[in-house]
Design a protein around this motif. Structure first.
Motif, mmCIF file in Angstrom:
data_model
loop_
_atom_site.group_PDB
_atom_site.id
_atom_site.type_symbol
_atom_site.label_atom_id
_atom_site.label_comp_id
_atom_site.label_asym_id
_atom_site.label_seq_id
_atom_site.Cartn_x
_atom_site.Cartn_y
_atom_site.Cartn_z
ATOM 1 N N PRO A 54 10.292 -0.288 -32.738
ATOM 2 C CA PRO A 54 11.562 -1.036 -32.832
ATOM 3 C C PRO A 54 11.368 -2.502 -33.231
ATOM 4 C CG PRO A 54 10.920 -0.768 -30.535
ATOM 5 C CD PRO A 54 9.836 -0.131 -31.349
ATOM 6 N N PHE A 55 11.051 -2.723 -34.497
ATOM 7 C CA PHE A 55 10.911 -4.096 -34.992
ATOM 8 C C PHE A 55 12.252 -4.832 -34.898
ATOM 9 C CE2 PHE A 55 7.373 -2.361 -37.744
ATOM 10 C CZ PHE A 55 6.373 -3.186 -37.248
ATOM 11 N N ALA A 93 8.315 -7.605 -32.940
ATOM 12 C CA ALA A 93 9.148 -6.912 -31.966
ATOM 13 C C ALA A 93 9.162 -7.815 -30.741
ATOM 14 C CB ALA A 93 8.567 -5.546 -31.629
ATOM 15 N N LYS A 94 10.173 -8.668 -30.669
ATOM 16 C CA LYS A 94 10.222 -9.750 -29.663
ATOM 17 C C LYS A 94 8.857 -10.436 -29.609
ATOM 18 C CE LYS A 94 14.013 -8.677 -26.610
ATOM 19 N NZ LYS A 94 14.388 -8.116 -25.312
ATOM 20 N N GLN A 101 6.328 -9.008 -28.241
ATOM 21 C CA GLN A 101 5.490 -7.895 -27.803
ATOM 22 C C GLN A 101 5.129 -6.978 -28.966
ATOM 23 O OE1 GLN A 101 8.739 -8.252 -24.988
ATOM 24 N NE2 GLN A 101 7.890 -6.395 -24.139
#
Lengths: 247, 670
Positions: B133-134, B158-159, B161
């Protein structure tokens, strides 16, 4: 500060364990909890005793390895953190601190505070993936737009570190927050749709097989989760499962 | 043995394509008769294991943690580079190639870097297909940010993380193959030696970390993907268990070790707070997109801050020295890591540090909060917003971008970084050096491969931000699966490699003897005692600035610590059980050898380049006065060290670096 520690000691998976008392002195409030454990272990090595075995690795709250049950709470008395991010400023001089492993029938103790979380691995192997080969010959990454909202929600679910605090906290030793998070991540993304039904059925079946309990909506898992994984994920998993079973 | 990099002939942009068109392949029916061992399951090892299994090989994968998902790739925060040019800001394969070679201070192998840039875009496609989930913009397309040392936005994230999400992607691909029975996963296992048969790597010896059992595993090829050796400094941003044992063991069995002195000291880490400190925590480089780095301009202000008499927020704008913006106007706060780290050290050494130890600088978000706040006020049509409203709107944006990092900082330091600037200081983070490999990623031992941070090939003397994830996945998903096939095509008729041979027996005996030594040694000092002493020598004399005298002292001191270690180390418990002290003892024993070779390599390289800064080699005048001075005439080579017993006796082999597609020039970020 000076502290009394009551720590679970267990030689190996077959041995009978017990709580043992230790004293540590001159602990700085700026230490992390695991650094305090390092001090204790250095002390034990120097006196020829066997140090306390505990899981830890990244020490920055992301690998999910550390797993202590401190004063009756998974990862101890602070919110949104793992054990390695817990700091001694949360405690007071003279405190007695109880330290146990994460306890659940599906997480047998290996030694002292180290538990076996292979059940989580087997659940992931049952369906925690999208069946795409790794050739790189897929379509361009931007060919399917994904709404920011869905991508962000998928990210929030995917942020689970697989530590097992949810299981250790739950009175039923349920793993539904953990499984719900993975099911949700893929359910929210278009790439995950093709296998959605099989995925949720297989993962839930494996979860039951491993001996995790059911969810009774107490919500303690959400409160103790170091990554703030929401109970919504359990609801979504239940919806996905129902959808899969009736279609 | 002469070093042959095996770089294919032809123009750089065609090398990889031509190479792939002409290598030998193994047909699918034969792949199932071939076994491959992959040691380490981070981004490089995990992606390699998944892909090799997908292709049809039988893979055995090994991790010391209880799951591949816990490898330290998981801690990478900021992002992953790829030459997608989604932003239309002038990015291209060539530009990523150029930036990486320049960022590496012209000490990497051109052909490898170009291949990395070529496959970078595929990584993003692959990961999106896997469900990573980029971050996305409101139109649903992928978002990018900018990292140090470049002038485009090519970093996917991704945030904070990104490493976690990419690793979970590779882990999910592994899980699919574990479920199909194509990967046999050995968690809580540590490789303690490689086994060579007729000169080829044919297996490994491992210890089961739960039972203590020593096991033999055979295969037709062995892949080492065990990460870097930053923990030689004791304190680093690496995980507690990160170690160099696999890499060092293969070095002792004939794999050359390249450029050990190239270490990245990352500029933005949380400063150390006391002697009990067990590790250092990185604050992502992405923070330098919005944070401004400064120290007080006046020494008396700095002293008052060190004594706790003055707060940073008390200082007026003109009393602050934004030294990166001052020294490097073109790149400002986004200069490469080595440059930013040295600049922080320079200010702190001059007395301008901002915490009690004098070893910290500020990373300030006040300007960013104000800028974002005003922008949001406009977007939301708020006329004449109050200062409080601007702050509130701006803080929300900063929180959305970096919230988890700010929270992490607050938990550790117990200060709110929205209200007072963060304090940061450089810390060991990544090692560009590593096992020497050719274009095929094969070491100097046949059939023994090395990928990811554990090898030396792509980052030269300094790695740019968001390039480690790119390299790990490129090696594992897209490079090794081709190159290893070319080698394994000779093994289709070999059959299973037996483990009841004298080669396995000897290797196992060596491993067991060493474990017995540790358990039976009647020493007086803990493993950590020696590790901390080694770390102090490394940091003081082989750290951010090095000189001849210090390096010679370091070599002698490390040797002395090593000799004392073998006499005085104390390991409680037994060999046949879970024994973390025993695990550490083996790792520290290897660090005590590697550290000395590291210092020797730094001594031989009498130039400054990238993360390696020799005080004797600086520009003395001109616009670059005081900056690091590289010496291409004498040092445009890779140092590949051959093991000869004592680290001091290691023999140097040089791989001359040729630059045909990029002109060698001094790095300027001014």
């Amino acid at each position: 500060m000076n502290l009394t520690l009551k720590i679970w000691r267990q030689k190996d998976s077959n041995a009978k364990g017990q709580m043992v008392d230790y004293k540590v002195t001159d602990i700085s409030e700026h230490m992390s909890f695991l650094e305090m454990m390092d001090v204790l272990n250095e002390q034990l090595v120097n006196t020829g005793e066997e140090p306390v075995a505990f899981d830890h690795d990244c020490r920055e709250g992301i690998c999910g390895m550390c797993s202590m049950y401190i004063n009756g709470e998974a990862h101890g008395p602070d919110r949104g953190i793992t054990t390695c991010q817990l700091h001694m400023r949360m405690f007071n001089d003279g405190d007695t601190i109880t330290i146990e492993p994460f306890r659940a029938a599906a997480f047998p103790v290996i030694k002292d505070l180290v538990v076996d979380r292979m059940a989580f691995e087997r659940i992931q192997q049952a369906g925690g993936y999208i069946s795409v080969n790794t050739s790189g010959n897929t379509q361009d990454a931007n060919s399917i737009p994904i709404s920011k909202h869905a991508a962000d929600e998928a990210m929030d679910a995917a942020t689970c570190i697989g530590c097992g605090a949810c299981v250790a906290t739950c009175k039923n030793s349920s793993a539904m927050l953990f499984v719900g998070a993975k099911v949700s991540q893929y359910a929210l993304l278009p790439q995950g749709q093709v296998e959605a039904a099989d995925r949720v059925k297989n993962m839930v079946a494996q979860m039951d097989l491993e001996g995790f309990g059911n969810c009774t909506n107490t919500g303690a898992c959400e409160i103790e989760c170091p990554k703030g994984i929401s109970l919504d994920n359990i609801a979504r998993m239940n919806r996905e499962l129902m959808k899969a079973n009736i279609s | 043995m002469a070093l042959d990099s095996k770089v294919p002939k032809g123009p750089i942009k065609d090398k990889w394509t031509d190479y792939k068109n002409h290598i030998d392949l193994v047909n699918p029916a034969n792949k199932r008769h071939i076994d491959v061992i992959v040691v380490g399951t981070g981004l490089a090892g995990g992606s390699a294991a998944a892909t090799l299994a997908e292709l049809g090989y039988n893979v055995k994968a090994f991790a010391y943690q209880d799951s591949p998902r816990r490898a330290h790739s998981i801690a990478a925060q900021g992002g992953i580079n790829a030459a997608k040019n989604y932003q239309g800001d002038g990015d291209s394969t060539y530009r990523l190639f150029y930036d990486t070679v320049k960022g590496g201070d012209y000490r990497s192998r051109e052909a490898n870097v170009h291949r990395l840039a070529e496959v970078s875009a595929n990584i993003i496609d692959q990961c999106v297909a896997q469900g990573v989930p980029f971050a996305r913009d409101y139109g649903g397309l992928l978002d990018n940010r900018s990292f140090g040392g470049v002038l485009v936005s090519r970093t996917f994230y991704a945030k904070g993380q990104t490493g976690q999400q990419l690793l979970l992607g590779a882990y999910s691909a592994m899980n699919r193959q574990i479920a199909r029975g194509k990967i046999e996963m050995f968690n809580r296992h540590e490789m303690l030696d490689v086994v060579k048969v007729d000169g080829k790597a044919r297996g490994i010896i491992t210890r089961n970390l739960i039972t203590g059992e020593i096991e033999r595993h055979s295969a037709h090829a062995v892949v080492i993907a065990t990460g870097g050796y930053g923990n030689v400094y004791f304190l680093s941003t690496n995980a507690m268990g990160s170690n160099a044992t696999a890499a060092w063991k293969i070095h002792k069995k004939g794999a050359y070790f390249a450029n050990p002195c190239y270490t990245q000291i990352h500029p933005t880490c949380i400063p150390r707070s006391g002697d009990y400190q067990s590790k250092l925590t990185l604050m992502s480089e992405s923070l330098r997109n919005d944070g401004r780095i400064w120290v007080p301009a006046k020494i008396e202000d700095a002293q008052a801050i060190q004594q706790g008499k003055l707060k940073p927020t008390d200082l007026a704008e003109e009393d602050r020295d934004y030294y990166l913006e001052r020294r490097y106007p073109a790149f400002g706060n986004l200069v490469p890591r080595d440059v930013a780290s040295r600049a922080a050290k320079e200010r702190c050494d001059a007395g301008f540090g901002v915490n009690a130890t004098g070893e910290a600088v500020y990373l300030d978000f006040a300007a960013a909060i104000e800028r974002y706040g005003k922008e949001q006020a406009k977007i939301q049509n708020i006329d004449n917003p109050s200062e409080e409203k601007i702050y509130e709107l701006g803080q929300a944006i900063v929180e959305a971008k970096y919230g988890n990092l700010f929270q992490m900082y607050e938990k550790i330091v117990d200060e709110n970084p929205y209200e007072t600037p963060m304090m940061i200081y450089p810390a060991t983070h990544y090692t560009m050096g590593g096992v020497w490999v050719d274009y095929n990623l094969m070491t100097t031992v046949e059939g023994l491969y090395c990928i990811g941070e554990a090898n030396f090939s792509d980052h030269g003397a300094n790695r740019l931000g968001a390039s480690a994830l790119m390299q790990g996945l490129a090696d594992g998903y897209f490079v090794l699966p081709y190159t290893i096939g070319d080698y394994l095509s000779d093994d289709i008729r070999t059959g299973k490699i037996p483990t009841d041979t004298k080669e396995f027996e000897e290797a196992e005996k060596e491993v067991k003897d060493r474990i017995d030594f540790f358990i039976n040694n009647k020493g007086t000092k803990s493993v950590d005692h020696f590790h901390k002493r080694l770390g102090k020598v490394m940091w003081d004399k082989v750290g951010m600035a090095r000189n001849e005298k210090g390096l010679k002292e370091a070599m002698a001191e490390i040797k002395a610590i090593r000799e004392e270690f073998w006499k005085e180390v104390k390991v409680p418990g037994s060999a046949n059980e879970m024994n973390p002290e025993l695990e550490k003892a083996g790792r520290v024993a290897d660090f005590l050898e590697l550290g000395e070779l590291f210092a020797k390599d730094a001594l031989v390289r009498e130039e400054s380049c990238g993360g390696h800064f020799r005080e004797e080699s600086v520009e003395l005048d001109g616009p670059q006065k005081g900056e690091a001075k590289r010496n291409d005439k004498d040092f445009a080579f890779v140092s590949a060290w051959e093991y000869k017993g004592e680290p001091a006796d290691a023999v140097l082999h040089k791989e001359e670096l040729e630059f045909n597609d990029i002109e060698l020039k001094q790095r300027s970020y001014k």
